[in-house]
Enzyme design. Structure first.
Site, mmCIF file in Angstrom:
data_model
loop_
_atom_site.group_PDB
_atom_site.id
_atom_site.type_symbol
_atom_site.label_atom_id
_atom_site.label_comp_id
_atom_site.label_asym_id
_atom_site.label_seq_id
_atom_site.Cartn_x
_atom_site.Cartn_y
_atom_site.Cartn_z
ATOM 1 N N ASN A 1 8.460 -5.076 5.175
ATOM 2 C CA ASN A 1 9.286 -6.272 5.399
ATOM 3 C C ASN A 1 9.027 -7.359 4.350
ATOM 4 O O ASN A 1 9.908 -8.154 4.051
ATOM 5 C CB ASN A 1 9.089 -6.819 6.817
ATOM 6 N N LEU B 1 -7.886 6.817 4.595
ATOM 7 C CA LEU B 1 -7.598 8.223 4.859
ATOM 8 C C LEU B 1 -6.376 8.380 5.750
ATOM 9 O O LEU B 1 -5.614 9.338 5.624
ATOM 10 C CB LEU B 1 -8.814 8.894 5.524
ATOM 11 N N GLU C 1 -6.939 -2.413 14.174
ATOM 12 C CA GLU C 1 -7.707 -3.378 13.390
ATOM 13 C C GLU C 1 -7.290 -4.819 13.660
ATOM 14 O O GLU C 1 -8.056 -5.745 13.422
ATOM 15 C CB GLU C 1 -7.523 -3.097 11.899
ATOM 16 N N ARG D 1 -3.648 6.745 5.760
ATOM 17 C CA ARG D 1 -2.361 6.611 5.101
ATOM 18 C C ARG D 1 -2.252 7.475 3.846
ATOM 19 O O ARG D 1 -1.170 7.686 3.325
ATOM 20 C CB ARG D 1 -2.078 5.157 4.739
ATOM 21 N N GLY E 1 0.813 -1.217 0.000
ATOM 22 C CA GLY E 1 0.000 0.000 0.000
ATOM 23 C C GLY E 1 0.844 1.263 0.000
ATOM 24 O O GLY E 1 1.917 1.304 0.580
ATOM 25 N N ASP F 1 2.702 1.321 8.863
ATOM 26 C CA ASP F 1 2.582 0.473 10.053
ATOM 27 C C ASP F 1 3.797 0.570 10.973
ATOM 28 O O ASP F 1 3.727 0.186 12.140
ATOM 29 C CB ASP F 1 2.390 -0.987 9.651
ATOM 30 N N MET G 1 -5.467 1.472 11.392
ATOM 31 C CA MET G 1 -4.739 0.364 10.779
ATOM 32 C C MET G 1 -3.637 -0.147 11.700
ATOM 33 O O MET G 1 -3.105 0.577 12.530
ATOM 34 C CB MET G 1 -4.151 0.796 9.438
ATOM 35 N N GLY G 2 -3.268 -1.395 11.494
ATOM 36 C CA GLY G 2 -2.231 -2.026 12.293
ATOM 37 C C GLY G 2 -2.520 -3.501 12.424
ATOM 38 O O GLY G 2 -3.208 -3.929 13.349
ATOM 39 N N ARG G 3 -2.018 -4.283 11.463
ATOM 40 C CA ARG G 3 -2.329 -5.711 11.409
ATOM 41 C C ARG G 3 -1.764 -6.449 12.610
ATOM 42 O O ARG G 3 -2.453 -7.195 13.284
ATOM 43 C CB ARG G 3 -1.764 -6.286 10.109
#
Length: 386
Positions: free
Chosen positions: A107, A287, A237, A289, A13, A137, A180-182
């Site tokens: 990464n 929005l 998230e 990012r 992204g 992230d 966001m933040g997996r």
């Protein structure tokens, strides 16, 4: 024209500053006579496969300088599945006369750098690979922070500060903001800087580094209701329970990518159903990012410098390296770039350290805010007579 040809490939992204890194690469390349052409792969690695390369060096300077302020990726990006395609990619690099390839990403992209270098070595080709870090992230290992994070952090800090002012004005509900933040809570943690706006910061912050406990969450919410009648909650998230399962079933999973369910809506519904109190959810999504209106100027400058450093590293003969950002010790904020073997960062996710998370697991420590504040820059101060 004799000289080296550079190819830039964006992966994953976009960020608010990925084009600033691209500008840095092109602008620095133009300073060196040994650089003949600088190309961009249209749409990420697929641009190389499809033969759609953009001649960036041929663009007028009046257009190139606008890259610093452009959202998205000006050359496109992608999440191409590359397993098994690396030998063919090397053949295409040779066919197109590429001497230096610069994959830009997180990464996963650094893993691409490593695998591409292996294929280049096996083919006996003379092609260099330099990774350019990029991710909102902030989960790339071995660096202080990644280009793209400072802008995402500023966006969430100011946006949450505005929500806090709204709720402070009329404390009749709890508002859950999902960011966001997996797997890492860096963006969620940045919302704590909202208190610099003068109307208080989020009351609770939940990050994926800590297992989510529904009963503890509801108890935290009840305390807010009892003491303040309203409040702001920030949730990543990627929240999961003690067993490692997402608290909301993912909509879809494709390889390393997870399309998460609506965490903020789930948590707001829990508050309504379990506590009988008003709650609403907000989800900035892309929005957070994409915004250049709320991006960090520090982030823009550092992203450009990382691009420039990548060119200098390549022209000095380096390969299989990623450009890193390291903080210079001292009272005043300053950074320097360095080079890191891609083997040390490929597919390694860097999470928030324990020292940055409070004991209850629902907020951050002063150490995090001190670390993050310079990346965001000065936030606006909102007036209130309440």
């Amino acid at each position: 024209m004799a000289g080296k040809n550079i190819l830039v490939m964006h992966g994953g992204g976009p960020t608010a500053v990925i084009n600033a890194s691209l500008y840095g690469i092109v602008a620095e390349g133009k300073l060196h006579g040994e650089v003949a052409h600088i190309y961009g792969a249209h749409g990420g690695p697929s641009g190389l496969v499809n033969g759609t390369l953009i001649d960036l060096g041929a663009m007028p300077d009046s257009e190139l300088v606008r890259l610093r302020d452009a959202p998205g990726s000006a050359i496109g990006t992608g999440r191409d599945a590359l397993a098994g395609h690396y030998p063919a990619m090397v053949e295409l690099l040779i066919k197109n006369g590429i001497d230096i390839v610069m994959p830009t990403g997180g990464n996963g992209t650094m893993n691409t750098c490593a695998l591409l270098q292996e294929a280049i070595d096996e083919a006996g080709a003379d092609i260099q690979v330099i990774g350019v870090p990029k991710t909102m992230d902030n989960d790339i290992a071995e660096i202080d922070h990644a280009p793209g994070y400072g802008s995402a952090a500023r966006y969430v800090a100011q946006s949450v500060g505005e929500v806090c002012a709204d709720v402070h004005s009329m404390p009749i509900h709890l508002v859950v903001v999902e960011v966001m933040g997996r797997s890492a809570g860096w963006v969620a943690a940045a919302s704590s800087l909202a208190d610099a706006c003068g109307q208080g910061g989020p009351d609770l912050i939940y990050m994926p580094e800590r297992a989510f406990d529904e009963e503890a969450f509801l108890a935290d919410c009840q305390r807010l209701i009892d003491t303040k009648r309203g409040g702001v909650i920030v949730a990543s998230e990627g929240l999961h329970d003690a067993a490692g399962s997402p608290i909301v079933d993912p909509i879809m999973e494709v390889e390393r990518e997870t399309y998460f369910g609506d965490v903020s809506s789930h948590l707001a519904n829990l508050i309504v159903a379990k506590l009988g109190y008003k709650a609403r959810s907000e989800k900035p999504g892309l929005l957070g990012r994409a915004s250049v209106a709320l991006r960090s100027q520090v982030d823009v400058n550092e992203a450009e410098e990382v691009g420039r450093a990548a060119v200098r590293a390549a022209l000095s003969g380096e390969t299989a390296k990623m450009v890193g950002i390291q903080r210079v010790p001292g009272d005043a904020y300053a950074i320097e770039t360095n080079l890191i073997d891609v083997e040390r960062v490929r597919l390694i996710e860097r999470c928030l350290p324990d020292a940055f998370i409070n004991e209850a697991g629902n907020g951050v420590t002063p150490a995090f805010k001190e670390w993050a504040a310079p990346l965001v820059g000065e936030l606006p101060s909102f007036v209130s007579f309440l």
